[in-house]
Design an enzyme around this catalytic site. Structure first.
Site, PDB file in Angstrom:
ATOM      1  N   LYS A 125       0.871  -1.183   0.000  1.00 30.17           N
ATOM      2  CA  LYS A 125       0.000   0.000   0.000  1.00 30.17           C
ATOM      3  C   LYS A 125       0.898   1.219   0.000  1.00 30.17           C
ATOM      4  CE  LYS A 125      -4.393   1.211   0.210  1.00 30.17           C
ATOM      5  NZ  LYS A 125      -5.568   0.456  -0.251  1.00 30.17           N
ATOM      6  N   ASP A 165      -7.021   4.428  -4.534  1.00 29.88           N
ATOM      7  CA  ASP A 165      -7.658   4.287  -3.218  1.00 29.88           C
ATOM      8  C   ASP A 165      -8.261   5.665  -2.935  1.00 29.88           C
ATOM      9  OD1 ASP A 165      -7.771   2.252  -0.793  1.00 29.88           O
ATOM     10  OD2 ASP A 165      -7.379   4.187   0.121  1.00 29.88           O
TER      11      ASP A 165
HETATM   12  P1  NDP Z   1     -12.820   7.879  -2.855  1.00 34.48           P
HETATM   13  O1  NDP Z   1     -11.754   8.859  -2.650  1.00 34.48           O
HETATM   14  O2  NDP Z   1     -13.372   7.666  -4.218  1.00 34.48           O
HETATM   15  O3  NDP Z   1     -14.063   8.185  -1.886  1.00 34.48           O
HETATM   16  C1  NDP Z   1     -13.889   8.239  -0.523  1.00 34.48           C
HETATM   17  C2  NDP Z   1     -15.211   8.607   0.111  1.00 34.48           C
HETATM   18  O4  NDP Z   1     -15.108   8.455   1.525  1.00 34.48           O
HETATM   19  C3  NDP Z   1     -15.588  10.058  -0.117  1.00 34.48           C
HETATM   20  O5  NDP Z   1     -16.990  10.174  -0.113  1.00 34.48           O
HETATM   21  C4  NDP Z   1     -14.964  10.756   1.071  1.00 34.48           C
HETATM   22  O6  NDP Z   1     -15.550  12.002   1.412  1.00 34.48           O
HETATM   23  C5  NDP Z   1     -15.225   9.743   2.169  1.00 34.48           C
HETATM   24  N1  NDP Z   1     -14.197   9.883   3.191  1.00 34.48           N
HETATM   25  C6  NDP Z   1     -12.859   9.753   3.042  1.00 34.48           C
HETATM   26  N2  NDP Z   1     -12.217  10.000   4.194  1.00 34.48           N
HETATM   27  C7  NDP Z   1     -13.169  10.282   5.089  1.00 34.48           C
HETATM   28  C8  NDP Z   1     -13.145  10.616   6.448  1.00 34.48           C
HETATM   29  N3  NDP Z   1     -11.995  10.691   7.126  1.00 34.48           N
HETATM   30  N4  NDP Z   1     -14.340  10.827   7.077  1.00 34.48           N
HETATM   31  C9  NDP Z   1     -15.517  10.746   6.394  1.00 34.48           C
HETATM   32  N5  NDP Z   1     -15.598  10.449   5.079  1.00 34.48           N
HETATM   33  C10 NDP Z   1     -14.444  10.212   4.452  1.00 34.48           C
HETATM   34  O7  NDP Z   1     -12.255   6.499  -2.282  1.00 34.48           O
HETATM   35  P2  NDP Z   1     -12.749   5.017  -2.536  1.00 34.48           P
HETATM   36  O8  NDP Z   1     -14.211   4.975  -2.771  1.00 34.48           O
HETATM   37  O9  NDP Z   1     -11.852   4.421  -3.546  1.00 34.48           O
HETATM   38  O10 NDP Z   1     -12.390   4.317  -1.146  1.00 34.48           O
HETATM   39  C11 NDP Z   1     -13.330   4.230  -0.070  1.00 34.48           C
HETATM   40  C12 NDP Z   1     -12.893   3.103   0.856  1.00 34.48           C
HETATM   41  O11 NDP Z   1     -12.850   1.864   0.132  1.00 34.48           O
HETATM   42  C13 NDP Z   1     -11.502   3.261   1.480  1.00 34.48           C
HETATM   43  O12 NDP Z   1     -11.507   2.678   2.769  1.00 34.48           O
HETATM   44  C14 NDP Z   1     -10.623   2.406   0.563  1.00 34.48           C
HETATM   45  O13 NDP Z   1      -9.457   1.972   1.212  1.00 34.48           O
HETATM   46  C15 NDP Z   1     -11.574   1.255   0.275  1.00 34.48           C
HETATM   47  N6  NDP Z   1     -11.287   0.466  -0.912  1.00 34.48           N
HETATM   48  C16 NDP Z   1     -11.163   1.041  -2.133  1.00 34.48           C
HETATM   49  C17 NDP Z   1     -10.934   0.250  -3.246  1.00 34.48           C
HETATM   50  C18 NDP Z   1     -10.876   0.816  -4.619  1.00 34.48           C
HETATM   51  O14 NDP Z   1     -10.756   0.025  -5.582  1.00 34.48           O
HETATM   52  N7  NDP Z   1     -10.973   2.101  -4.822  1.00 34.48           N
HETATM   53  C19 NDP Z   1     -10.746  -1.216  -3.130  1.00 34.48           C
HETATM   54  C20 NDP Z   1     -10.977  -1.721  -1.798  1.00 34.48           C
HETATM   55  C21 NDP Z   1     -11.212  -0.893  -0.741  1.00 34.48           C
HETATM   56  P3  NDP Z   1     -14.759  13.366   1.057  1.00 34.48           P
HETATM   57  O15 NDP Z   1     -14.799  13.464  -0.421  1.00 34.48           O
HETATM   58  O16 NDP Z   1     -15.490  14.439   1.782  1.00 34.48           O
HETATM   59  O17 NDP Z   1     -13.357  13.166   1.589  1.00 34.48           O
HETATM   60  O1  2IT Z   2      -7.819  -1.509  -0.790  1.00 33.60           O
HETATM   61  C1  2IT Z   2      -7.763  -1.995  -1.921  1.00 33.60           C
HETATM   62  O2  2IT Z   2      -7.887  -3.208  -2.135  1.00 33.60           O
HETATM   63  C2  2IT Z   2      -7.553  -1.078  -3.050  1.00 33.60           C
HETATM   64  N1  2IT Z   2      -7.497   0.134  -2.851  1.00 33.60           N
HETATM   65  C3  2IT Z   2      -7.373  -1.611  -4.448  1.00 33.60           C
HETATM   66  C4  2IT Z   2      -5.977  -2.118  -4.652  1.00 33.60           C
HETATM   67  C5  2IT Z   2      -5.622  -2.494  -6.050  1.00 33.60           C
HETATM   68  O3  2IT Z   2      -4.431  -2.809  -6.237  1.00 33.60           O
HETATM   69  O4  2IT Z   2      -6.461  -2.507  -6.953  1.00 33.60           O
END
Ligand code: NDP
Ligand code: 2IT
Length: 443
Positions: A125, A165
């Site tokens: 990561k 992420d």
């Molecule tokens: P994005 O940046 O696309 O979206 C994040 C969302 O979460 C936004 O709505 C953001 O609001 C909110 N958020 C972030 N930080 C905070 C906080 N401290 N308090 C409240 N709201 C918060 O990220 P993703 O959708 O990609 O990721 C969301 C989660 O999913 C994370 O935990 C990530 O690790 C996990 N994840 C992502 C993957 C991926 O493929 N993208 C794969 C597996 C897991 P704001 O815009 O106001 O910050």
């Molecule tokens: O938390 C996760 O699994 C991710 N943000 C996606 C990682 C990836 O390599 O696609």
């Protein structure tokens, strides 16, 4: 003292202040006690001690010029946690809260998540304490270019393959990719989540949210239940949340909440996703703008999204966003299932409540593994110089998610913890990584 307990204590003592990492380590290792403490080969090979320390962490400064030609500087990291079953693989997070502890917890979780995917990818990561919010595209580009100028030395399709992420989406991946290619002079699949025009995979953007719904569907089906007609509460409004909402609606559920770091919206008629996508994906605005599209909806500043009654809760924002009190409220409101789209969104005490109350609970390392799984499919397509159709990728994703559900369900049953998917996922992921480590000797 048992082997698992003594390793947990000694790692915590040696890594003071890393509270998110401690939380993830404790959650995984505690649930392994039954199998690890009864199998001397793990202790003899110091498997847990080795798993708890990243193979390496690269920490570096990222200087860049803002639009006023002022020098800005951020701290960036790449945690290369485990290469036991493949090249380091995991996303990059750009958020002001990023520090070594958060990236170590995420990298640690990624090891077991990636093992559960059944694909040959190790765990890693990275990220930076850079906040893309309010920055111009040119500023984001200069930041990404500066970061990659340093980080490219440690990456490669067979070494370490980042992805997106929080705060890292198509725009950031494109800028990082461009700089890497310019430096190394090769067109390589060294990062995933690329645009379709330059080697990305169809279905990667959707994969985490869709995968979350596929796994949750399997979990519900295992209890003779399903999504049709259910009320679903989602937190977040980013990549994972939006695609989770799309698939939940396709499955016949009504999604009534979404949130961002400023607050949440409650729309009892069902969220208008076109409005959310315009606000978040096109205009990059705050979620309270939703009221301009749907004046009948309600916006609440701050936290509280879990007070809205729902049948199924899908936390898709960030770590530790769902606490014990939220879990008790969800239980009191009749919630039947919770699945983690985000990484570690539920605190340990909240998970305990779900287990006590008999609420089905799917941990993130299983439930959100769809994203990294399709990343691995993107790597395969890049190596083979092929491009699969959306349906080919989506059907492989469904197969992978049902494989993950089966693994965690079966492992839980095998160790007399039927229905405890936290233990099931940890045990199934651990066993695969430990087997690889034992086979490879002291490395
Ligand atoms: P994005 O940046 O696309 O979206 C994040 C969302 O979460 C936004 O709505 C953001 O609001 C909110 N958020 C972030 N930080 C905070 C906080 N401290 N308090 C409240 N709201 C918060 O990220 P993703 O959708 O990609 O990721 C969301 C989660 O999913 C994370 O935990 C990530 O690790 C996990 N994840 C992502 C993957 C991926 O493929 N993208 C794969 C597996 C897991 P704001 O815009 O106001 O910050
Ligand atoms: O938390 C996760 O699994 C991710 N943000 C996606 C990682 C990836 O390599 O696609």
């Amino acid at each position: 003292m048992s082997y698992t307990k003594s390793v947990i204590e000694s790692v915590i003592a040696k890594t003071p202040g890393e509270k998110e990492f401690h939380q993830a380590l404790d959650e995984v290792f505690s649930s392994l006690a039954t199998i690890v403490d009864n199998e001397p080969a793990y202790k003899d090979a110091s498997i847990l001690e080795r798993m708890a320390i990243p193979e390496r962490i690269i920490t570096f400064r990222v200087p860049w010029l803002d639009d006023n030609n002022r020098v800005q500087v951020n701290t960036a990291y790449r945690v290369q946690f485990s290469s036991s079953i493949g090249p380091y693989k995991g996303g990059m997070r750009f958020h002001p809260s990023v520090n070594a502890s958060i990236l170590k917890f995420l990298g640690f979780e990624q090891i077991f998540k990636n093992a559960l995917s059944g694909l040959p990818i190790g765990g890693g990561k990275g990220g930076a304490d850079f906040d893309p919010k309010g920055k111009s595209d040119a500023e984001v580009m200069r930041f990404c270019q500066s970061l990659m100028t340093e980080l490219h030395k440690y990456l490669g399709p067979d070494e370490d393959v980042p992805a997106g992420d929080i705060g890292v989406g198509a725009r950031e991946i494109g800028y990082m990719y461009g700089q890497y290619k310019r430096i190394v002079g090769r067109y390589e699949g060294f990062i995933t989540g690329k645009g379709i025009a330059y080697g990305g995979s169809l279905g990667r953007t959707e994969a985490t949210g869709f995968g979350l719904l596929y796994l949750t569907r399997d979990m519900l089906a295992n209890a003779n239940n399903g999504f049709d007609g259910k009320t679903v509460s989602i937190s977040g409004s980013g990549n994972v949340a939006i695609h989770a909402a799309i698939k939940a609606m396709e499955f016949g559920a009504k999604v009534v909440t979404m949130s961002d770091s400023g607050g949440f919206i409650h729309d009892p008629d069902g969220i208008d996703l076109a409005a959310i996508r315009e606000i978040k994906e096109v205009r990059r605005e705050r979620i309270n703008e939703y009221l301009r599209y749907r004046p009948s909806a309600k916006y609440t500043a701050g936290t509280g999204v879990w007070n809205i009654p729902c049948d199924i809760a899908l936390p898709c924002a960030t770590q530790n966003e769902l606490h014990e009190a939220d879990a008790l409220t969800l239980a009191a409101n009749g919630c039947i299932a919770v699945a983690e789209g985000a990484n570690m969104p539920c605190t340990k005490a909240a998970v305990h409540v779900f287990q006590e109350k008999g609420i089905m609970f799917a941990p993130g390392k299983a439930a959100n593994a769809g994203g990294v799984s399709v990343s691995a499919l993107e790597m395969s397509q890049n190596s083979a110089r092929l491009a699969w159709t959306f349906d080919e990728v989506d059907s492989k994703l469904q197969g992978i998610m049902s494989g993950i559900f089966t693994q965690m369900n079966e492992a839980a049953k095998e160790y007399n913890m039927a229905g405890n998917f936290v233990a099931g996922a940890n045990i199934a992921g651990f066993k695969k990584v430990a087997t690889a480590m034992l086979a490879q000797g002291v490395v």
